[in-house]
Design an enzyme around this catalytic site. Structure first.
Site, mmCIF file in Angstrom:
data_model
loop_
_atom_site.group_PDB
_atom_site.id
_atom_site.type_symbol
_atom_site.label_atom_id
_atom_site.label_comp_id
_atom_site.label_asym_id
_atom_site.label_seq_id
_atom_site.Cartn_x
_atom_site.Cartn_y
_atom_site.Cartn_z
ATOM 1 N N GLY A 94 -15.503 -20.085 10.750
ATOM 2 C CA GLY A 94 -15.517 -18.633 11.294
ATOM 3 C C GLY A 94 -16.522 -18.390 11.875
ATOM 4 N N ASP A 115 -25.047 -25.283 18.813
ATOM 5 C CA ASP A 115 -24.262 -26.414 19.237
ATOM 6 C C ASP A 115 -24.636 -26.704 20.744
ATOM 7 O OD1 ASP A 115 -22.883 -26.329 16.956
ATOM 8 O OD2 ASP A 115 -21.070 -25.889 17.707
ATOM 9 N N ASP A 116 -25.330 -26.054 21.368
ATOM 10 C CA ASP A 116 -25.894 -26.117 22.814
ATOM 11 C C ASP A 116 -27.158 -26.948 22.789
ATOM 12 O OD1 ASP A 116 -23.860 -24.659 23.836
ATOM 13 O OD2 ASP A 116 -24.960 -22.795 23.875
ATOM 14 N N PHE A 118 -27.665 -29.712 20.796
ATOM 15 C CA PHE A 118 -27.453 -31.263 20.440
ATOM 16 C C PHE A 118 -28.012 -32.231 21.382
ATOM 17 C CE2 PHE A 118 -23.881 -29.793 17.665
ATOM 18 C CZ PHE A 118 -24.242 -30.704 16.459
ATOM 19 N N ARG A 221 -8.291 -27.208 8.727
ATOM 20 C CA ARG A 221 -8.792 -26.467 10.011
ATOM 21 C C ARG A 221 -9.447 -27.697 10.969
ATOM 22 N NH1 ARG A 221 -11.572 -20.682 8.655
ATOM 23 N NH2 ARG A 221 -9.812 -19.960 7.112
ATOM 24 N N ARG A 225 -8.595 -29.922 15.306
ATOM 25 C CA ARG A 225 -9.534 -29.813 16.452
ATOM 26 C C ARG A 225 -9.968 -30.814 16.835
ATOM 27 N NH1 ARG A 225 -14.170 -24.936 14.996
ATOM 28 N NH2 ARG A 225 -12.519 -23.437 14.345
ATOM 29 N N TYR A 227 -12.910 -33.073 19.044
ATOM 30 C CA TYR A 227 -14.482 -33.038 19.153
ATOM 31 C C TYR A 227 -14.929 -33.963 20.161
ATOM 32 C CZ TYR A 227 -14.705 -30.047 14.900
ATOM 33 O OH TYR A 227 -14.647 -29.007 14.163
#
Length: 286
Positions: A94, A115-116, A118, A221, A225, A227
């Site tokens: 979260g 995350d931008d 990587f 969770r 998802r 990826y």
């Protein structure tokens, strides 16, 4: 040449120059201009010019030092205006939801997402999990942290009210109306699963938050998802969870990090975080 010899040489030179300069400035005026001793010394005017130039050099150096000190002080003053909120934690815990809602709540706040940063799949920086023949995306080496920290420093080195050079990977939320607290623009939100494992970022952060989940809830969770690149069978058990536990244990050694259970309602967590940020705004304005 040993130290003793070198020291004696310096003393001899200093005494010699001092004697010569004293005779030049004080003794020479007592001799007639046609006396041969004048041939041993340059003009007395030159003797007076030397201390004058040295004085100017000293004053110039002092001015340069003051300018540099004032600029440094100004930079520190600007940085102190920013409130850096770092939000980290377990995958699917979260943290991004909380970051995005805070970013929306505080108009004109700035947000950076780890995350931008990587590295691309073909980057030589990556380390593979040999047992799975798959890139380990849970390591700090998978991220271009040099670029992220450069973007952070670029942001906090600017006046929040006059932020012009916003890094491409940073976003600034929209100002809805003029009634919004102008201090909202002073907030920088950092979102990332490893940001609190970087000591440089922790040192810059005013407020640090870490969200946790049990292994079962986390897998429940994450398994829902998708990826890019996708998780391969066994990646969660062999890489994701063990790396999280190691990173979590490192983060929790810092008593200033506030921990939240990721199953708690996001509204209650956000309410507490907003209270802390508002208190920090008041503290910074004093």
């Amino acid at each position: 040449m040993n130290d003793t010899t070198f020291g004696c040489l310096l003393i001899v030179l200093s005494v010699g120059f001092g004697t010569y300069y004293t005779a030049w400035v004080i003794g020479l005026p007592f001799f007639d201009r046609d006396h041969f001793i004048h041939n041993l010394f340059p003009s007395v005017h030159l003797a007076l010019l030397i201390p004058a130039l040295m004085g100017l050099a000293f004053i110039g150096s002092l001015i340069v030092f003051c300018v540099i000190a004032l600029r440094a002080s100004s930079s520190v003053s600007i940085m102190s205006k920013w409130i850096v909120v770092a939000i980290s934690g377990v995958t699917c815990g979260g943290k991004t939801t909380l970051s995005n809602r805070l970013h929306e709540y505080y108009a004109e706040s700035v947000k950076l997402c780890q995350d931008d940063y990587f590295y691309p799949v073909d980057s030589p920086h990556h380390v593979k999990c040999l047992s799975l023949n798959h890139i380990n995306w849970e390591l700090m080496s998978a991220l271009d942290m040099i670029s992220m920290k450069s973007d952070i420093n670029n942001i906090i080195s600017q006046d929040p009210s006059q932020l012009k050079d916003l890094p491409p990977k940073a976003t600034r939320s929209v100002k809805i109306n003029d009634s919004v607290n102008p201090q909202s623009r002073n907030i920088l939100i950092l979102d990332g699963f490893l940001i609190l494992n970087d000591p440089d970022i922790v040192a810059l952060s005013d407020l640090c938050y870490f969200l946790t989940l049990t292994r079962e809830e986390c897998w429940s969770r994450r398994s829902k998802r998708t990826y890019d690149p996708p998780d391969i069978p066994g990646y969660f058990d062999s890489v994701v969870w063990p790396e999280y536990v190691r990173n979590r244990d490192e983060v929790l050694k810092n008593p200033s990090v506030k921990v939240y259970d990721g199953v708690n309602p996001i509204d209650s967590v956000m309410k507490e975080v907003i209270t802390a940020i508002d208190n920090q705004i008041i503290l910074n304005s004093q």
